[in-house]
Design an enzyme around this catalytic site. Structure first.
Site, PDB file in Angstrom:
ATOM      1  N   ARG A  19     153.000  57.168 134.362  1.00  0.00           N
ATOM      2  CA  ARG A  19     152.147  56.408 133.466  1.00  0.00           C
ATOM      3  C   ARG A  19     150.893  55.944 134.199  1.00  0.00           C
ATOM      4  NH1 ARG A  19     154.118  50.692 130.924  1.00  0.00           N
ATOM      5  NH2 ARG A  19     153.930  50.108 133.089  1.00  0.00           N
TER       6      ARG A  19
ATOM      7  N   PHE B 232     159.386  47.295 123.504  1.00  0.00           N
ATOM      8  CA  PHE B 232     159.744  46.910 124.868  1.00  0.00           C
ATOM      9  C   PHE B 232     161.093  46.177 124.851  1.00  0.00           C
ATOM     10  CE2 PHE B 232     159.417  44.387 128.756  1.00  0.00           C
ATOM     11  CZ  PHE B 232     158.877  45.302 129.640  1.00  0.00           C
TER      12      PHE B 232
ATOM     13  N   TYR C  61     149.104  38.890 132.772  1.00  0.00           N
ATOM     14  CA  TYR C  61     149.045  39.482 134.120  1.00  0.00           C
ATOM     15  C   TYR C  61     148.728  40.966 134.094  1.00  0.00           C
ATOM     16  CZ  TYR C  61     153.893  40.161 132.623  1.00  0.00           C
ATOM     17  OH  TYR C  61     155.007  40.464 131.895  1.00  0.00           O
ATOM     18  N   LYS C  62     148.627  41.563 132.889  1.00  0.00           N
ATOM     19  CA  LYS C  62     148.304  42.990 132.786  1.00  0.00           C
ATOM     20  C   LYS C  62     146.785  43.141 132.705  1.00  0.00           C
ATOM     21  CE  LYS C  62     152.878  44.032 130.982  1.00  0.00           C
ATOM     22  NZ  LYS C  62     153.750  44.071 129.805  1.00  0.00           N
TER      23      LYS C  62
ATOM     24  N   ASP D 236     153.176  42.138 119.285  1.00  0.00           N
ATOM     25  CA  ASP D 236     153.129  41.948 120.730  1.00  0.00           C
ATOM     26  C   ASP D 236     151.880  42.660 121.253  1.00  0.00           C
ATOM     27  OD1 ASP D 236     153.470  42.182 123.522  1.00  0.00           O
ATOM     28  OD2 ASP D 236     155.652  42.023 123.327  1.00  0.00           O
TER      29      ASP D 236
HETATM   30  C1  LIG Z   1     155.085  43.473 129.917  1.00  0.00           C
HETATM   31  C2  LIG Z   1     155.732  43.246 128.604  1.00  0.00           C
HETATM   32  C3  LIG Z   1     156.594  42.165 128.397  1.00  0.00           C
HETATM   33  C4  LIG Z   1     156.978  41.253 129.539  1.00  0.00           C
HETATM   34  O1  LIG Z   1     157.496  40.021 129.128  1.00  0.00           O
HETATM   35  P1  LIG Z   1     157.581  38.843 130.204  1.00  0.00           P
HETATM   36  O2  LIG Z   1     158.305  37.765 129.517  1.00  0.00           O
HETATM   37  O3  LIG Z   1     156.185  38.471 130.594  1.00  0.00           O
HETATM   38  O4  LIG Z   1     158.315  39.367 131.399  1.00  0.00           O
HETATM   39  C5  LIG Z   1     157.089  41.960 127.118  1.00  0.00           C
HETATM   40  N1  LIG Z   1     156.778  42.791 126.092  1.00  0.00           N
HETATM   41  C6  LIG Z   1     155.981  43.869 126.279  1.00  0.00           C
HETATM   42  C7  LIG Z   1     155.636  44.751 125.133  1.00  0.00           C
HETATM   43  C8  LIG Z   1     155.455  44.134 127.537  1.00  0.00           C
HETATM   44  O5  LIG Z   1     154.691  45.211 127.723  1.00  0.00           O
END
Ligand SMILES: *Cc1c(COP(=O)(O)O)cnc(C)c1O
Length: 397
Positions: free
Chosen positions: A356, A113, A209-210, A184
Protein backbone atom coordinates in the site's frame (compact mmCIF):
# COMPACT_ATOMS: atom_id res chain seq x y z
CA UNK A 1 6.78 21.71 -10.66
CA UNK A 2 5.60 20.88 -7.17
CA UNK A 3 2.99 23.53 -6.25
CA UNK A 4 3.61 22.77 -2.58
CA UNK A 5 7.41 23.09 -2.55
CA UNK A 6 7.27 25.84 0.11
CA UNK A 7 5.12 23.71 2.36
CA UNK A 8 7.34 20.66 1.88
CA UNK A 9 10.20 22.66 3.40
CA UNK A 10 8.20 22.86 6.64
CA UNK A 11 8.29 19.08 7.10
CA UNK A 12 11.14 17.32 8.86
CA UNK A 13 11.83 14.43 6.47
CA UNK A 14 14.74 12.00 6.88
CA UNK A 15 17.14 12.65 4.01
CA UNK A 16 17.17 10.01 1.32
CA UNK A 17 13.85 8.50 2.33
CA UNK A 18 10.84 8.42 -0.02
CA UNK A 19 7.90 8.34 2.31
CA UNK A 20 4.71 6.81 0.92
CA UNK A 21 3.12 6.02 4.27
CA UNK A 22 1.64 9.36 5.30
CA UNK A 23 -1.73 7.60 5.20
CA UNK A 24 -0.59 5.65 8.28
CA UNK A 25 1.62 8.13 10.15
CA UNK A 26 2.32 11.64 8.88
CA UNK A 27 5.83 13.07 9.34
CA UNK A 28 6.99 15.69 11.83
CA UNK A 29 6.23 19.31 11.02
CA UNK A 30 9.08 21.61 12.03
CA UNK A 31 8.28 23.63 15.11
CA UNK A 32 6.24 21.04 16.99
CA UNK A 33 9.21 20.35 19.24
CA UNK A 34 9.20 24.04 20.22
CA UNK A 35 5.50 23.79 21.00
CA UNK A 36 6.09 20.74 23.19
CA UNK A 37 8.97 22.53 24.96
CA UNK A 38 6.81 25.63 25.51
CA UNK A 39 3.95 23.63 26.96
CA UNK A 40 6.27 21.66 29.23
CA UNK A 41 8.53 24.51 30.37
CA UNK A 42 6.52 27.74 30.23
CA UNK A 43 3.02 26.39 30.80
CA UNK A 44 3.19 23.16 32.82
CA UNK A 45 6.58 24.10 34.33
CA UNK A 46 5.84 27.68 35.35
CA UNK A 47 2.08 27.93 35.65
CA UNK A 48 1.33 24.37 36.83
CA UNK A 49 -2.39 23.99 37.57
CA UNK A 50 -2.93 27.66 36.66
CA UNK A 51 -2.27 26.81 33.00
CA UNK A 52 -5.76 25.30 32.61
CA UNK A 53 -7.03 28.89 32.66
CA UNK A 54 -3.78 30.81 32.15
CA UNK A 55 -2.74 28.99 28.96
CA UNK A 56 -6.35 28.13 28.06
CA UNK A 57 -5.70 24.37 28.10
CA UNK A 58 -9.35 23.87 28.98
CA UNK A 59 -10.51 25.01 25.53
CA UNK A 60 -7.93 23.09 23.48
CA UNK A 61 -10.40 20.37 22.36
CA UNK A 62 -12.83 22.83 20.77
CA UNK A 63 -10.09 25.18 19.54
CA UNK A 64 -8.37 22.35 17.67
CA UNK A 65 -11.78 21.13 16.50
CA UNK A 66 -12.29 24.52 14.87
CA UNK A 67 -9.00 24.07 12.99
CA UNK A 68 -10.21 20.72 11.62
CA UNK A 69 -13.72 21.94 10.73
CA UNK A 70 -12.81 23.73 7.47
CA UNK A 71 -10.82 20.68 6.30
CA UNK A 72 -13.97 18.54 6.37
CA UNK A 73 -16.51 21.15 5.33
CA UNK A 74 -17.96 21.55 8.84
CA UNK A 75 -19.31 24.67 10.52
CA UNK A 76 -17.26 26.25 13.33
CA UNK A 77 -18.20 24.72 16.68
CA UNK A 78 -19.30 21.39 15.20
CA UNK A 79 -16.06 19.41 15.68
CA UNK A 80 -14.61 18.23 19.01
CA UNK A 81 -11.15 16.72 19.46
CA UNK A 82 -10.24 14.07 22.02
CA UNK A 83 -9.72 10.40 22.85
CA UNK A 84 -8.92 7.96 20.05
CA UNK A 85 -10.91 7.43 16.89
CA UNK A 86 -12.12 4.08 18.28
CA UNK A 87 -13.78 5.93 21.18
CA UNK A 88 -15.33 8.43 18.77
CA UNK A 89 -16.86 5.54 16.78
CA UNK A 90 -18.41 4.25 20.01
CA UNK A 91 -19.86 7.67 20.86
CA UNK A 92 -21.35 8.12 17.41
CA UNK A 93 -22.88 4.64 17.09
CA UNK A 94 -24.32 4.77 20.61
CA UNK A 95 -25.81 8.21 20.01
CA UNK A 96 -27.24 7.17 16.64
CA UNK A 97 -28.97 4.12 18.16
CA UNK A 98 -30.65 6.35 20.75
CA UNK A 99 -31.94 8.54 17.92
CA UNK A 100 -33.63 5.52 16.28
CA UNK A 101 -34.79 3.49 19.31
CA UNK A 102 -37.21 1.33 17.31
CA UNK A 103 -34.52 0.14 14.85
CA UNK A 104 -32.01 -2.67 15.43
CA UNK A 105 -29.55 -2.74 12.53
CA UNK A 106 -26.22 -1.00 11.96
CA UNK A 107 -25.29 -1.41 8.30
CA UNK A 108 -21.62 -1.47 7.29
CA UNK A 109 -19.41 -3.06 4.65
CA UNK A 110 -16.91 -5.89 4.67
CA UNK A 111 -14.11 -3.48 3.73
CA UNK A 112 -14.55 -1.37 6.86
CA UNK A 113 -11.63 -1.02 9.25
CA UNK A 114 -11.68 -3.67 12.02
CA UNK A 115 -11.83 -1.27 14.98
CA UNK A 116 -15.03 0.31 13.64
CA UNK A 117 -16.60 -3.15 13.40
CA UNK A 118 -15.24 -4.45 16.72
CA UNK A 119 -16.35 -1.37 18.65
CA UNK A 120 -19.82 -1.60 17.12
CA UNK A 121 -20.21 -5.35 17.80
CA UNK A 122 -19.01 -4.85 21.37
CA UNK A 123 -21.59 -2.14 21.91
CA UNK A 124 -24.43 -4.09 20.25
CA UNK A 125 -23.70 -7.26 22.23
CA UNK A 126 -24.38 -5.31 25.42
CA UNK A 127 -27.71 -4.02 24.15
CA UNK A 128 -29.36 -7.42 23.60
CA UNK A 129 -29.70 -10.20 21.06
CA UNK A 130 -32.02 -8.41 18.70
CA UNK A 131 -29.36 -5.92 17.60
CA UNK A 132 -27.38 -6.71 14.47
CA UNK A 133 -24.25 -5.43 12.74
CA UNK A 134 -25.06 -6.22 9.12
CA UNK A 135 -22.06 -6.42 6.79
CA UNK A 136 -22.45 -6.40 3.03
CA UNK A 137 -20.04 -5.90 0.12
CA UNK A 138 -19.13 -2.22 -0.40
CA UNK A 139 -21.05 -2.11 -3.68
CA UNK A 140 -24.19 -3.52 -2.03
CA UNK A 141 -24.65 -0.78 0.59
CA UNK A 142 -27.21 1.29 -1.31
CA UNK A 143 -29.42 -1.72 -2.00
CA UNK A 144 -29.20 -2.95 1.58
CA UNK A 145 -30.61 0.20 3.13
CA UNK A 146 -34.14 -0.33 4.43
CA UNK A 147 -36.30 0.75 7.33
CA UNK A 148 -34.67 -1.68 9.77
CA UNK A 149 -31.41 0.30 9.57
CA UNK A 150 -30.79 2.74 12.42
CA UNK A 151 -27.44 3.87 11.07
CA UNK A 152 -25.17 3.32 8.11
CA UNK A 153 -21.56 3.17 9.34
CA UNK A 154 -18.98 3.53 6.59
CA UNK A 155 -15.37 4.48 6.13
CA UNK A 156 -15.23 6.71 3.08
CA UNK A 157 -11.91 5.33 1.81
CA UNK A 158 -11.15 1.61 2.14
CA UNK A 159 -7.88 1.27 4.06
CA UNK A 160 -6.78 -1.71 1.95
CA UNK A 161 -7.79 -0.84 -1.59
CA UNK A 162 -8.27 2.93 -1.50
CA UNK A 163 -11.79 2.49 -2.95
CA UNK A 164 -13.89 5.56 -2.16
CA UNK A 165 -17.61 5.62 -1.41
CA UNK A 166 -19.84 8.42 -2.71
CA UNK A 167 -20.52 10.15 0.59
CA UNK A 168 -23.20 12.57 -0.58
CA UNK A 169 -25.11 9.93 -2.54
CA UNK A 170 -25.06 7.22 0.15
CA UNK A 171 -25.93 9.75 2.87
CA UNK A 172 -28.98 10.80 0.92
CA UNK A 173 -29.95 7.14 0.31
CA UNK A 174 -29.63 6.47 4.06
CA UNK A 175 -31.79 9.47 4.90
CA UNK A 176 -34.42 8.33 2.39
CA UNK A 177 -35.08 5.25 4.57
CA UNK A 178 -34.84 7.23 7.81
CA UNK A 179 -31.37 5.95 8.75
CA UNK A 180 -28.56 8.14 10.07
CA UNK A 181 -25.28 8.42 8.13
CA UNK A 182 -22.03 7.90 10.06
CA UNK A 183 -18.73 8.39 8.23
CA UNK A 184 -15.19 7.51 9.22
CA UNK A 185 -12.82 10.06 7.69
CA UNK A 186 -9.53 8.43 8.76
CA UNK A 187 -8.30 8.37 5.15
CA UNK A 188 -10.19 11.48 4.01
CA UNK A 189 -9.40 14.39 6.34
CA UNK A 190 -6.36 16.17 4.89
CA UNK A 191 -6.32 13.87 1.84
CA UNK A 192 -8.92 15.67 -0.29
CA UNK A 193 -11.84 18.09 0.16
CA UNK A 194 -14.64 16.66 2.31
CA UNK A 195 -18.09 18.25 2.65
CA UNK A 196 -19.81 16.87 5.74
CA UNK A 197 -22.23 19.78 6.05
CA UNK A 198 -23.19 20.04 2.40
CA UNK A 199 -23.57 16.23 2.22
CA UNK A 200 -25.85 16.35 5.29
CA UNK A 201 -23.76 13.80 7.19
CA UNK A 202 -25.04 13.14 10.72
CA UNK A 203 -21.83 12.00 12.44
CA UNK A 204 -18.25 11.92 11.18
CA UNK A 205 -15.05 10.98 12.98
CA UNK A 206 -11.40 10.57 12.18
CA UNK A 207 -7.87 10.46 13.46
CA UNK A 208 -5.21 13.14 13.22
CA UNK A 209 -1.97 11.15 12.97
CA UNK A 210 -2.43 10.13 9.32
CA UNK A 211 -2.92 12.88 6.72
CA UNK A 212 -3.12 15.55 9.45
CA UNK A 213 0.40 14.87 10.78
CA UNK A 214 -0.46 15.26 14.47
CA UNK A 215 2.03 12.62 15.66
CA UNK A 216 1.76 9.03 16.91
CA UNK A 217 -1.34 8.60 19.06
CA UNK A 218 -2.56 12.15 18.37
CA UNK A 219 -6.21 12.47 19.45
CA UNK A 220 -9.25 11.72 17.29
CA UNK A 221 -12.10 14.05 16.36
CA UNK A 222 -15.86 13.87 16.04
CA UNK A 223 -18.30 15.95 14.04
CA UNK A 224 -21.99 16.00 14.90
CA UNK A 225 -24.47 17.76 12.67
CA UNK A 226 -25.63 20.99 14.35
CA UNK A 227 -29.22 19.87 13.60
CA UNK A 228 -28.69 16.86 15.85
CA UNK A 229 -26.20 17.80 18.55
CA UNK A 230 -28.63 19.26 21.06
CA UNK A 231 -30.87 16.18 20.83
CA UNK A 232 -28.21 13.55 21.31
CA UNK A 233 -27.76 11.68 24.50
CA UNK A 234 -24.05 10.96 25.10
CA UNK A 235 -23.16 7.39 26.04
CA UNK A 236 -19.83 8.36 27.61
CA UNK A 237 -20.91 10.82 30.26
CA UNK A 238 -17.53 12.08 31.39
CA UNK A 239 -17.18 15.09 33.65
CA UNK A 240 -15.57 17.20 30.90
CA UNK A 241 -18.76 16.83 28.86
CA UNK A 242 -20.87 18.07 31.79
CA UNK A 243 -22.62 21.41 31.59
CA UNK A 244 -20.64 22.62 34.62
CA UNK A 245 -17.75 20.27 35.46
CA UNK A 246 -16.55 22.35 38.38
CA UNK A 247 -19.90 22.29 40.08
CA UNK A 248 -18.97 18.66 40.96
CA UNK A 249 -22.61 17.74 41.06
CA UNK A 250 -23.46 14.03 41.53
CA UNK A 251 -25.86 14.09 38.59
CA UNK A 252 -24.79 14.33 34.96
CA UNK A 253 -26.19 17.14 32.80
CA UNK A 254 -24.72 17.26 29.32
CA UNK A 255 -22.99 20.40 28.09
CA UNK A 256 -24.71 22.31 25.30
CA UNK A 257 -23.50 21.76 21.74
CA UNK A 258 -20.43 19.75 20.79
CA UNK A 259 -19.08 20.10 24.37
CA UNK A 260 -21.09 16.99 25.25
CA UNK A 261 -18.77 14.89 23.08
CA UNK A 262 -15.91 15.58 25.48
CA UNK A 263 -15.18 12.79 27.95
CA UNK A 264 -12.23 13.27 30.31
CA UNK A 265 -9.10 15.38 30.72
CA UNK A 266 -7.48 16.08 27.34
CA UNK A 267 -3.84 15.09 26.58
CA UNK A 268 -2.56 18.67 26.60
CA UNK A 269 0.94 18.07 25.21
CA UNK A 270 -0.26 15.90 22.32
CA UNK A 271 -3.14 18.25 21.54
CA UNK A 272 -0.86 21.29 21.56
CA UNK A 273 1.46 19.56 19.08
CA UNK A 274 -1.57 18.85 16.90
CA UNK A 275 -2.61 22.50 17.11
CA UNK A 276 0.77 23.57 15.73
CA UNK A 277 0.77 20.81 13.08
CA UNK A 278 -2.63 21.95 11.79
CA UNK A 279 -1.33 25.47 11.13
CA UNK A 280 0.23 24.11 7.96
CA UNK A 281 -3.23 23.91 6.33
CA UNK A 282 -3.81 27.67 6.50
CA UNK A 283 -4.10 28.84 2.93
CA UNK A 284 -3.80 25.33 1.45
CA UNK A 285 -6.28 24.74 -1.36
CA UNK A 286 -7.63 21.20 -0.85
CA UNK A 287 -8.84 21.07 -4.45
CA UNK A 288 -5.23 21.53 -5.52
CA UNK A 289 -4.10 18.86 -3.03
CA UNK A 290 -6.58 16.49 -4.65
CA UNK A 291 -5.50 17.41 -8.18
CA UNK A 292 -1.85 16.81 -7.30
CA UNK A 293 -2.68 13.55 -5.48
CA UNK A 294 -4.38 12.22 -8.63
CA UNK A 295 -1.41 13.29 -10.74
CA UNK A 296 1.07 11.53 -8.43
CA UNK A 297 -0.95 8.34 -8.07
CA UNK A 298 -1.68 8.07 -11.80
CA UNK A 299 2.03 8.52 -12.55
CA UNK A 300 2.90 5.83 -10.01
CA UNK A 301 0.42 3.29 -11.41
CA UNK A 302 1.49 3.94 -14.99
CA UNK A 303 5.18 3.57 -14.20
CA UNK A 304 4.80 0.42 -12.07
CA UNK A 305 2.57 -1.26 -14.67
CA UNK A 306 4.79 -0.37 -17.58
CA UNK A 307 7.89 -1.78 -15.89
CA UNK A 308 6.54 -4.78 -14.04
CA UNK A 309 3.79 -7.25 -14.90
CA UNK A 310 3.82 -9.20 -11.62
CA UNK A 311 2.06 -6.59 -9.53
CA UNK A 312 -1.71 -6.46 -9.72
CA UNK A 313 -3.51 -3.17 -9.15
CA UNK A 314 -6.17 -3.72 -6.47
CA UNK A 315 -7.25 -0.09 -6.25
CA UNK A 316 -9.96 1.18 -8.59
CA UNK A 317 -8.41 2.25 -11.88
CA UNK A 318 -10.63 5.32 -12.11
CA UNK A 319 -9.14 8.02 -9.83
CA UNK A 320 -12.63 9.36 -9.09
CA UNK A 321 -13.26 6.12 -7.23
CA UNK A 322 -10.06 6.27 -5.16
CA UNK A 323 -8.92 8.15 -2.10
CA UNK A 324 -5.27 9.17 -1.90
CA UNK A 325 -3.65 5.74 -1.85
CA UNK A 326 -2.76 3.05 -4.34
CA UNK A 327 -2.46 -0.67 -3.57
CA UNK A 328 -1.03 -3.58 -5.50
CA UNK A 329 -1.11 -7.25 -4.66
CA UNK A 330 1.77 -9.70 -4.83
CA UNK A 331 1.82 -13.22 -3.31
CA UNK A 332 4.99 -12.25 -1.40
CA UNK A 333 3.76 -8.74 -0.60
CA UNK A 334 5.24 -8.67 2.88
CA UNK A 335 8.78 -9.49 1.70
CA UNK A 336 8.47 -7.11 -1.27
CA UNK A 337 7.59 -4.27 1.08
CA UNK A 338 10.46 -5.11 3.45
CA UNK A 339 12.89 -5.10 0.51
CA UNK A 340 11.49 -1.75 -0.58
CA UNK A 341 11.85 -0.25 2.90
CA UNK A 342 15.42 -1.55 2.93
CA UNK A 343 16.00 0.79 -0.02
CA UNK A 344 14.44 3.73 1.85
CA UNK A 345 11.10 3.65 0.03
CA UNK A 346 8.51 3.38 2.77
CA UNK A 347 4.99 2.07 2.26
CA UNK A 348 3.23 -0.67 4.19
CA UNK A 349 1.72 -4.13 3.95
CA UNK A 350 -1.82 -5.24 4.69
CA UNK A 351 -3.06 -8.82 4.88
CA UNK A 352 -3.28 -10.98 2.92
CA UNK A 353 -1.05 -9.80 0.05
CA UNK A 354 -1.43 -6.04 -0.33
CA UNK A 355 1.33 -3.46 -0.60
CA UNK A 356 0.00 0.00 0.00
CA UNK A 357 1.26 3.47 -0.93
CA UNK A 358 -0.10 6.78 0.32
CA UNK A 359 0.16 9.99 -1.73
CA UNK A 360 0.60 13.16 0.27
CA UNK A 361 1.27 16.07 -2.11
CA UNK A 362 2.27 18.52 0.64
CA UNK A 363 5.60 16.71 1.01
CA UNK A 364 5.90 14.39 -1.99
CA UNK A 365 7.26 15.26 -5.45
CA UNK A 366 6.66 13.62 -8.81
CA UNK A 367 10.36 12.70 -9.13
CA UNK A 368 10.21 10.78 -5.85
CA UNK A 369 7.12 8.91 -6.96
CA UNK A 370 8.76 7.85 -10.25
CA UNK A 371 11.91 6.80 -8.43
CA UNK A 372 9.86 4.75 -5.96
CA UNK A 373 8.07 2.99 -8.83
CA UNK A 374 11.41 2.16 -10.50
CA UNK A 375 12.84 0.70 -7.29
CA UNK A 376 9.67 -1.34 -6.67
CA UNK A 377 9.65 -2.72 -10.22
CA UNK A 378 13.33 -3.70 -9.97
CA UNK A 379 12.79 -5.54 -6.66
CA UNK A 380 9.95 -7.57 -8.15
CA UNK A 381 11.58 -8.18 -11.55
CA UNK A 382 14.87 -9.29 -9.97
CA UNK A 383 13.24 -11.24 -7.10
CA UNK A 384 15.53 -9.42 -4.69
CA UNK A 385 12.77 -9.64 -2.05
CA UNK A 386 13.52 -13.39 -1.81
CA UNK A 387 15.81 -13.25 1.22
CA UNK A 388 15.22 -14.54 4.74
CA UNK A 389 15.78 -11.10 6.30
CA UNK A 390 12.75 -9.70 4.43
CA UNK A 391 10.41 -12.38 5.74
CA UNK A 392 10.65 -11.76 9.49
CA UNK A 393 7.47 -10.15 10.71
CA UNK A 394 7.48 -7.42 13.33
CA UNK A 395 4.49 -6.85 15.64
CA UNK A 396 3.40 -3.94 13.47
CA UNK A 397 3.19 -4.44 9.70
C1 LIG B 1 -6.48 4.30 11.32
C2 LIG B 1 -7.92 3.96 11.46
C3 LIG B 1 -8.50 3.79 12.72
C4 LIG B 1 -7.66 3.82 13.97
O1 LIG B 1 -8.39 4.03 15.14
P1 LIG B 1 -7.60 4.46 16.46
O2 LIG B 1 -8.62 4.44 17.52
O3 LIG B 1 -7.01 5.82 16.22
O4 LIG B 1 -6.51 3.47 16.68
C5 LIG B 1 -9.87 3.57 12.78
N1 LIG B 1 -10.63 3.50 11.66
C6 LIG B 1 -10.08 3.63 10.43
C7 LIG B 1 -10.94 3.58 9.22
C8 LIG B 1 -8.72 3.84 10.30
O5 LIG B 1 -8.18 3.94 9.08
Amino acid sequence: MNPFANIKARFQLPSGMIYLDGNSLGPVIKGVEKTAARVIEAEWGQKLIGAWNGADWINLPSRVGDQIAPLIGAQPGSVMVGDSLSIKVYQAVAAALRQRPERRVILSDTGNFPTDLYITSGLLSRLGNDYELKLVAPAAIADSLDESVAAMLLTEVDYRTGRRHDMAELTSRAHAVGALALWDLAHSAGAFPVQVSESRVDFAFGCTYKYLNGGPGAPGFIYVSPDLIDEIDPALCGWMGHEAPFEFSTAYRSAGGTGRMRVGTPPVIAMSILETALEIWQGVNLELVREQSVLLSEAFIERVESECSDLLLVSPRNPDQRGSQVSFSHPQGYAVMQALIDQAVVGDFREPDIIRFGFTPLYLDLEEVIQAADILAAIVNENSWDQARFKNRGLVT
